[in-house]
Design a protein around this motif. Sequence first.
Motif, PDB file in Angstrom:
ATOM      1  N   LEU A   1       2.206   1.720  -3.477  1.00 50.52           N
ATOM      2  CA  LEU A   1       1.168   2.181  -4.397  1.00 50.52           C
ATOM      3  C   LEU A   1       0.864   3.660  -4.199  1.00 50.52           C
ATOM      4  O   LEU A   1       0.588   4.375  -5.168  1.00 50.52           O
ATOM      5  N   ARG A   2       0.919   4.134  -2.959  1.00 50.09           N
ATOM      6  CA  ARG A   2       0.699   5.562  -2.716  1.00 50.09           C
ATOM      7  C   ARG A   2       1.775   6.400  -3.403  1.00 50.09           C
ATOM      8  O   ARG A   2       1.486   7.449  -3.975  1.00 50.09           O
TER       9      ARG A   2
ATOM     10  N   GLN B   1       0.831  -1.200   0.000  1.00 50.27           N
ATOM     11  CA  GLN B   1       0.000   0.000   0.000  1.00 50.27           C
ATOM     12  C   GLN B   1       0.872   1.259   0.000  1.00 50.27           C
ATOM     13  O   GLN B   1       0.586   2.221  -0.716  1.00 50.27           O
TER      14      GLN B   1
ATOM     15  N   GLN C   1       3.498   5.489  -6.062  1.00 50.82           N
ATOM     16  CA  GLN C   1       3.266   5.395  -7.502  1.00 50.82           C
ATOM     17  C   GLN C   1       2.144   6.340  -7.939  1.00 50.82           C
ATOM     18  O   GLN C   1       2.241   6.974  -8.989  1.00 50.82           O
ATOM     19  N   ARG C   2       1.099   6.418  -7.142  1.00 50.98           N
ATOM     20  CA  ARG C   2      -0.015   7.300  -7.475  1.00 50.98           C
ATOM     21  C   ARG C   2       0.424   8.763  -7.447  1.00 50.98           C
ATOM     22  O   ARG C   2       0.074   9.533  -8.328  1.00 50.98           O
TER      23      ARG C   2
ATOM     24  N   GLY D   1       2.453   9.593 -10.478  1.00 52.54           N
ATOM     25  CA  GLY D   1       1.771   9.393 -11.760  1.00 52.54           C
ATOM     26  C   GLY D   1       2.140   8.106 -12.459  1.00 52.54           C
ATOM     27  O   GLY D   1       1.877   7.964 -13.657  1.00 52.54           O
ATOM     28  N   GLN D   2       2.725   7.153 -11.763  1.00 53.21           N
ATOM     29  CA  GLN D   2       3.146   5.896 -12.377  1.00 53.21           C
ATOM     30  C   GLN D   2       2.165   4.757 -12.151  1.00 53.21           C
ATOM     31  O   GLN D   2       2.352   3.671 -12.686  1.00 53.21           O
ATOM     32  N   LEU D   3       1.127   4.986 -11.390  1.00 56.43           N
ATOM     33  CA  LEU D   3       0.184   3.923 -11.054  1.00 56.43           C
ATOM     34  C   LEU D   3      -0.739   3.651 -12.229  1.00 56.43           C
ATOM     35  O   LEU D   3      -1.405   4.557 -12.730  1.00 56.43           O
ATOM     36  N   GLU D   4      -0.769   2.407 -12.673  1.00 54.88           N
ATOM     37  CA  GLU D   4      -1.615   2.042 -13.805  1.00 54.88           C
ATOM     38  C   GLU D   4      -2.922   1.401 -13.357  1.00 54.88           C
ATOM     39  O   GLU D   4      -3.971   1.669 -13.923  1.00 54.88           O
TER      40      GLU D   4
ATOM     41  N   ILE E   1      -5.545  -0.282  -5.301  1.00 54.92           N
ATOM     42  CA  ILE E   1      -5.520   0.416  -4.015  1.00 54.92           C
ATOM     43  C   ILE E   1      -6.780   0.066  -3.217  1.00 54.92           C
ATOM     44  O   ILE E   1      -6.709  -0.242  -2.029  1.00 54.92           O
TER      45      ILE E   1
ATOM     46  N   THR F   1      -5.413   1.523 -10.756  1.00 53.60           N
ATOM     47  CA  THR F   1      -5.884   2.276  -9.594  1.00 53.60           C
ATOM     48  C   THR F   1      -6.839   1.454  -8.723  1.00 53.60           C
ATOM     49  O   THR F   1      -6.977   1.732  -7.538  1.00 53.60           O
TER      50      THR F   1
END
Length: 68
Positions: free
Chosen positions: A28-29, A25, A31-32, A35-38, A43, A40
């Motif tokens: 992922l935060r 988690q 990455q978000r 702007g790299q999180l694909e 999460i 979403t």
Amino acid sequence: MNAADVRAMSDDQLKEELLKLKKEQFNLRFQRASGQLENTARIRKLRRTIARIETARTERSAQESKGS
């Protein structure tokens, strides 16, 4: 992971899984934010799985205190 899977785990397994999920988690935060999180939706699924594990741990501690 569903509730039945979580309830089947031992206390040590739950603690270990919770630690692993919280690390994921955290990543992922980041990455978000960058702007790299694909995916979403991951999460949301992760948050719910963490909640299932926390609920199972709370239920077990309540049963132990009620039984003593």
